[in-house]
Design a protein around this motif. Structure first.
Motif, PDB file in Angstrom:
ATOM      1  N   GLY A  17      23.232  48.637  -3.845  1.00 28.14           N
ATOM      2  CA  GLY A  17      23.529  50.013  -4.218  1.00 28.14           C
ATOM      3  C   GLY A  17      24.315  50.753  -3.148  1.00 28.14           C
ATOM      4  N   ASN A  64      19.482  49.017   1.465  1.00 26.67           N
ATOM      5  CA  ASN A  64      19.840  48.283   0.254  1.00 26.67           C
ATOM      6  C   ASN A  64      20.409  46.905   0.584  1.00 26.67           C
ATOM      7  OD1 ASN A  64      19.131  50.656  -1.028  1.00 26.67           O
ATOM      8  ND2 ASN A  64      21.238  51.277  -1.474  1.00 26.67           N
ATOM      9  N   HIS A  81      18.205  49.788  -4.724  1.00 28.16           N
ATOM     10  CA  HIS A  81      18.342  51.108  -4.105  1.00 28.16           C
ATOM     11  C   HIS A  81      17.056  51.477  -3.380  1.00 28.16           C
ATOM     12  CE1 HIS A  81      22.106  52.707  -6.095  1.00 28.16           C
ATOM     13  NE2 HIS A  81      21.874  51.619  -6.810  1.00 28.16           N
ATOM     14  N   GLU A 111      14.495  51.213  -7.499  1.00 27.07           N
ATOM     15  CA  GLU A 111      14.332  52.048  -6.309  1.00 27.07           C
ATOM     16  C   GLU A 111      13.121  51.461  -5.587  1.00 27.07           C
ATOM     17  OE1 GLU A 111      16.157  54.454  -5.176  1.00 27.07           O
ATOM     18  OE2 GLU A 111      17.227  55.417  -6.844  1.00 27.07           O
TER      19      GLU A 111
END
Length: 275
Positions: free
Chosen positions: A49, A69, A120, A223
């Motif tokens: 990301g 990342n 991410h 995430e």
């Protein structure tokens, strides 16, 4: 509350409830001899990301999200390769944010991949930030939230497959004692508020995100944790947590591969049937 959000999501997209593959939320996908994973043929794209030029969020101690990342995505790629997924490749893009989004979609689609996973690390809206001093400099943090989150888009070419892999990943993370963050359902998130589709696995809808809606294969964004949270930033930077997330991803990819025939095999069988 979260339950109402789940119901709203399922009403908005009935396929999330009625899909034929969606078994009990708490159980792993069962493999059959005919659907065993062909790791050598399965191609997973592990997307890093952001870019060095547009590095994303800034952590509580002043480090760029892109660095987190890149480290985690590289480890995931290595674990998948070591597990026999020989066609796995790490997708690293450069340049400004918007251009890189279109570039990574184009490269992923050109690869005829079976799965796209974008890595991410999370932050919070600016209104939640507090100031503190770290190594003589003023930095910003928010210890209010922690945990991972998983996103997919119903506008993807294969939304069922995207949600299926998202659920598998969420279950693998949960099995390792990792908890997702539920705060994306709250109104205070504003334009970042998301529909929670799977309350057990922590899978949200993010329909408009380019890398999730424009890729022509199942696509999920992870995430991995909150780097604006001072404690979790340290945890996310630890080899132990990175290895834990990498193992969860590898097991989820193996489970997904076991129930999804790789595109290469589909093409070979299609050619054989025309001969």
């Amino acid at each position: 509350g979260p339950v109402g959000i789940v119901v709203a999501a399922l009403v908005a997209w009935p396929g999330a409830w009625h899909s034929g593959w969606a078994g009990p939320a708490g159980g792993p996908t069962k493999k059959s001899p005919e659907s065993a994973c062909d790791r050598a043929a399965f191609r997973a794209v592990v997307d890093v990301g952001h870019t060095a030029k547009a590095p994303g969020a800034i952590s509580a101690r002043g480090f760029y999200e892109y660095d987190f990342n890149l480290r985690l995505a590289t480890l995931i790629e290595q674990k998948l390769l070591a597990a026999g997924f020989a066609k796995t490749f790490l997708l690293v893009t450069d340049g400004p944010a918007k251009k890189s989004l279109h570039d990574r979609v184009a490269r992923a689609n050109a690869s005829s991949a079976d799965l796209f996973l974008s890595i991410h690390h999370d932050s919070v809206p600016d209104s939640f930030l507090q100031a503190w001093e770290y190594e003589g400099e003023e930095r910003h943090f928010s210890d209010r939230f922690k945990g991972h989150s998983i996103f997919f888009s119903i506008d993807n070419a294969d939304p069922d497959g995207s949600l299926e892999f998202g659920r598998m990943l969420g279950e693998q993370l949960k099995a390792r004692g990792l908890q997702y963050t539920p705060h994306y359902v709250e109104k205070f998130m504003g334009h970042r508020q998301r529909l929670l589709v799977d309350i057990r696995a922590g899978v949200y809808r993010y329909d408009q995100l380019i890398v999730l809606k424009s890729t022509r294969m199942p696509a999920v964004l992870l995430e991995a944790g909150s780097i604006i949270n001072r404690d979790e930033e340290l945890v996310m930077n630890s080899p132990e947590r990175q290895a834990l997330v990498g193992a969860a991803v590898t097991d989820a990819v193996e489970s997904f591969c076991a129930v999804r025939r790789p595109r290469q095999l589909e093409r070979e069988r299609a050619r054989a049937s025309t001969v």
